[in-house]
Structure formats: structure tokens, C-alpha cells
Write a protein that holds these residues in place. Structure first.
Motif, PDB file in Angstrom:
ATOM      1  N   PRO A 123      44.370  78.441  43.919  1.00 23.62           N
ATOM      2  CA  PRO A 123      45.690  78.659  44.226  1.00 23.62           C
ATOM      3  C   PRO A 123      45.718  78.559  45.913  1.00 23.62           C
ATOM      4  CG  PRO A 123      44.644  80.939  44.147  1.00 23.62           C
ATOM      5  CD  PRO A 123      43.669  80.017  43.830  1.00 23.62           C
ATOM      6  N   LEU A 124      47.146  78.317  46.426  1.00 24.80           N
ATOM      7  CA  LEU A 124      47.264  78.343  47.741  1.00 24.80           C
ATOM      8  C   LEU A 124      48.768  78.711  48.100  1.00 24.80           C
ATOM      9  CD1 LEU A 124      46.686  77.481  50.802  1.00 24.80           C
ATOM     10  CD2 LEU A 124      47.767  75.159  50.063  1.00 24.80           C
ATOM     11  N   VAL A 125      48.863  79.617  48.893  1.00 26.73           N
ATOM     12  CA  VAL A 125      50.303  80.360  49.316  1.00 26.73           C
ATOM     13  C   VAL A 125      50.682  79.811  50.530  1.00 26.73           C
ATOM     14  CG1 VAL A 125      51.735  82.301  49.110  1.00 26.73           C
ATOM     15  CG2 VAL A 125      50.013  81.985  47.689  1.00 26.73           C
ATOM     16  N   LEU A 126      51.686  79.034  50.550  1.00 23.48           N
ATOM     17  CA  LEU A 126      52.236  78.745  51.954  1.00 23.48           C
ATOM     18  C   LEU A 126      53.537  79.463  52.178  1.00 23.48           C
ATOM     19  CD1 LEU A 126      52.471  74.900  50.894  1.00 23.48           C
ATOM     20  CD2 LEU A 126      50.743  76.046  52.424  1.00 23.48           C
ATOM     21  N   TYR A 127      53.794  79.848  53.475  1.00 25.09           N
ATOM     22  CA  TYR A 127      54.732  80.908  53.757  1.00 25.09           C
ATOM     23  C   TYR A 127      55.563  80.412  54.834  1.00 25.09           C
ATOM     24  CZ  TYR A 127      51.351  82.055  57.641  1.00 25.09           C
ATOM     25  OH  TYR A 127      50.674  81.901  58.552  1.00 25.09           O
ATOM     26  N   ARG A 128      57.012  80.876  55.007  1.00 27.03           N
ATOM     27  CA  ARG A 128      57.945  80.459  56.135  1.00 27.03           C
ATOM     28  C   ARG A 128      57.270  81.475  57.202  1.00 27.03           C
ATOM     29  NH1 ARG A 128      62.608  83.665  57.196  1.00 27.03           N
ATOM     30  NH2 ARG A 128      64.045  82.351  58.634  1.00 27.03           N
ATOM     31  N   GLN A 129      57.389  80.573  58.346  1.00 32.88           N
ATOM     32  CA  GLN A 129      56.919  81.421  59.633  1.00 32.88           C
ATOM     33  C   GLN A 129      57.533  82.504  60.200  1.00 32.88           C
ATOM     34  OE1 GLN A 129      55.341  77.754  61.606  1.00 32.88           O
ATOM     35  NE2 GLN A 129      53.720  79.113  62.020  1.00 32.88           N
ATOM     36  N   GLU A 130      57.476  83.704  59.536  1.00 38.91           N
ATOM     37  CA  GLU A 130      57.867  84.892  60.053  1.00 38.91           C
ATOM     38  C   GLU A 130      57.257  85.879  59.346  1.00 38.91           C
ATOM     39  OE1 GLU A 130      60.337  87.290  58.241  1.00 38.91           O
ATOM     40  OE2 GLU A 130      59.793  86.071  56.543  1.00 38.91           O
ATOM     41  N   GLY A 131      57.429  87.228  59.724  1.00 43.13           N
ATOM     42  CA  GLY A 131      56.558  88.291  59.263  1.00 43.13           C
ATOM     43  C   GLY A 131      56.572  88.699  58.027  1.00 43.13           C
ATOM     44  N   ARG A 132      57.734  88.958  57.385  1.00 42.44           N
ATOM     45  CA  ARG A 132      57.953  89.378  56.033  1.00 42.44           C
ATOM     46  C   ARG A 132      57.268  88.150  55.115  1.00 42.44           C
ATOM     47  NH1 ARG A 132      63.906  90.042  55.478  1.00 42.44           N
ATOM     48  NH2 ARG A 132      63.382  88.342  56.367  1.00 42.44           N
ATOM     49  N   PRO A 152      50.856  78.564  57.047  1.00 39.06           N
ATOM     50  CA  PRO A 152      52.193  78.312  57.072  1.00 39.06           C
ATOM     51  C   PRO A 152      52.634  76.920  56.614  1.00 39.06           C
ATOM     52  CG  PRO A 152      51.080  77.845  59.212  1.00 39.06           C
ATOM     53  CD  PRO A 152      50.126  78.440  58.042  1.00 39.06           C
ATOM     54  N   GLY A 153      54.025  76.843  56.102  1.00 41.73           N
ATOM     55  CA  GLY A 153      54.444  75.576  55.514  1.00 41.73           C
ATOM     56  C   GLY A 153      55.559  74.987  56.407  1.00 41.73           C
ATOM     57  N   LYS A 154      55.036  74.506  57.580  1.00 36.18           N
ATOM     58  CA  LYS A 154      56.237  74.022  58.512  1.00 36.18           C
ATOM     59  C   LYS A 154      57.016  72.960  57.872  1.00 36.18           C
ATOM     60  CE  LYS A 154      53.169  74.837  62.409  1.00 36.18           C
ATOM     61  NZ  LYS A 154      52.433  74.319  63.586  1.00 36.18           N
TER      62      LYS A 154
END
Length: 190
Positions: A102-111, A135-137
């Protein structure tokens, strides 16, 4: 409210392996996740219940691009329901069948980062991997939605090991449980 975004749909099949389509796997996992969260008392919404493109429901963006209408519909749904969390379910692909997990990409902010960490931890436990979140820029949803938002690449369709799990009802159930556990752990923290 938790928005579960079942990736792709309708004319947009996503990635594939032979006749196996990403859109079918994401819908299977998302439905199971939706039912789990609801049965645990969490408010959850599933963006599609069948095999259709969310752009078919678009009321927010006039564009000749089906892809842009599809993305805009997902974003505006998140904003309209004032989602506390947005989890977009997808399936990965790589040229090498050895690449898996698996891979989880995130919006670049803390939460979003905390949500991604919680999900990645649960999915790593399931897959017995030690992948790190990223991060998923370049991704529209991660740039446009204001709520904590992640993209969960639930495994590699190109990997025989992952494919076996992704394509079975029991495997999809285990993936949905790991994602639900990650969401719940995150919500208990914040």
C-alpha cells in the motif's frame, strides 16, 4: 462526515490487469468500508454506489473535459457535505510485478499527514510492509479539497500477491478493515 471516494467509475476504468479493472476493485473496497464505518456509528458518505462516472452527476463545473468534471464533482461533494475527512481509494500499478504493498498520499498539511500516517500504519500491518506516506503534490483532490484528504493506493494490481488480495471479497474486506481502523484511530487522536 467521512467522504469515501471510490476512485474512477463508468467510462474511466482506471488501471487494469487483463480484464481486471481498478474501478471495480475500488468500488468493492469502498462499499465495504462505508458499511463498516456506518455500522460503527460514524457518519459516512460513498460518492458512487455503482459503475458510473461521478462526472455524470456534476453540477458544479461546465467543462468539455469529462475528467475535470469528474474531479470537480468529487471536490464539490466534499465541500458541500463539509467532510471532516476525505479518503479516496485507488489501486496502483508498476512495470515490475515485484513492486507491491500500500501507499498513502496526503495533502500537504498537518491533519492530512496525520490521517495518512494512521492509514499507512494499518495497511503496512496488513501487507507486512514498511512503506512511508508521501505528499501527493500533483493530485487535484489533494490540492483543492480543504478537509484532511488522502489517496489510498490499496495495493499494486501488477503484483500477483497484491492482486490476489485486491480481487477477493475477503481480501477487500481486510483492506477495508485496515482503512477503517486507520480512520477511527485518526479521529480519536484529533
Amino acid at each position: 462526515m467521512i467522504l469515501i471516494d471510490a476512485g474512477h467509475g463508468g467510462i474511466d476504468g482506471g488501471t487494469s490487469y487483463g480484464s481486471i479493472l481498478e474501478k471495480d476493485i475500488t468500488l468493492g473496497i469502498s462499499r465495504k468500508l462505508f458499511l463498516m464505518l456506518r455500522s460503527d456509528g460514524f457518519g459516512a458518505i460513498l460518492n458512487r454506489l455503482g459503475d458510473y462516472a461521478p462526472s455524470d452527476d456534476n453540477r458544479w463545473l461546465r467543462s468539455s473535459s469529462r475528467h475535470m468534471r469528474d474531479l470537480a464533482q468529487r471536490k464539490e461533494l466534499a465541500e458541500t457535505i463539509q467532510a471532516a475527512v476525505v479518503v479516496s481509494i485507488h489501486i496502483n500499478w508498476a512495470p515490475s510485478p515485484a513492486k507491491h504493498g500500500p501507499l498513502v498520499l496526503y495533502r500537504q498539511e498537518g491533519r492530512s499527514f496525520l490521517l495518512a500516517q494512521s492509514l499507512q500504519e494499518q495497511l503496512n500491518r496488513l501487507y507486512q510492509t514498511d512503506a512511508l506516506t508521501r505528499p501527493g503534490k500533483p493530485f487535484y483532490l489533494l490540492n483543492k479539497i480543504t478537509a484532511p484528504t488522502v489517496i489510498v493506493e490499496a495495493g499494486f494490481i501488477s503484483s500477483p500477491v497484491d492482486r490476489a488480495q485486491l480481487c477477493s471479497s475477503k481480501g477487500q474486506q481486510r483492506i477495508a478493515e485496515a482503512i477503517a481502523d486507520g480512520i477511527i484511530a485518526y479521529l480519536m487522536e484529533v
